[in-house]
Motif scaffolding. Sequence first.
Motif: not given
Length: 215
Positions: A50-65
Amino acid sequence: MSNSMSHQVQFHCERPRLHRLRAGDSAVTTDANLSPSRAPRIAFQGALGAYSEMAAARFGVPAPYPTFAAVCAATLAGEVELGVLPVSNNIAGDVPEARALLRSRALRLLDEFWLPIEHCLLGLPGATVADATHILSHWQALRQCANVFERHAWLRPTTVYDTAGAAKLIRARGRRNLLAIASRRAAAHYQLSVLAENIADRADNATCFVLFQAR
């Protein structure tokens, strides 16, 4: 982001700046050299790719919900250190549900940034636009790609919970008449073919995200 924004819950995403933030540019204390075990976990809504995963990856480890509400709940419960939600797109406009959730005084807003969105049309290997009947995606993505439906009037837009989730559904169902609007990253993750690239109504398509934590 200033403390005044955190208290007054003001968003400043009216115009895309399209700057690409690195972790060090954020109000969040992060280190680009941190190992994954030390980097903060960041909740995002959607499936992997998801694009939100890409956004989260800028600052840390993405965790999906699965939902926006679940992202906020996980952040408040301490399951993750941070959360990220999309609040506006320069084609489709605001994301009302996300904005409403971020008005909670239990959340502290840390940063906002624009992420360029490069939509692709995806399908199973061997799928074609001519033989397709439906295009699945998040409602925002469907709205951002209205030109696709104008040019291919037989295709029916079908709303699902997430762009990458649409790609995941197509892979699971195994039907070549179903296509998805999602990222090239989602295509790779779910082993789908890219039938067309950069299909949004505007070349500068971008979404504003807000990074936040529990107070």
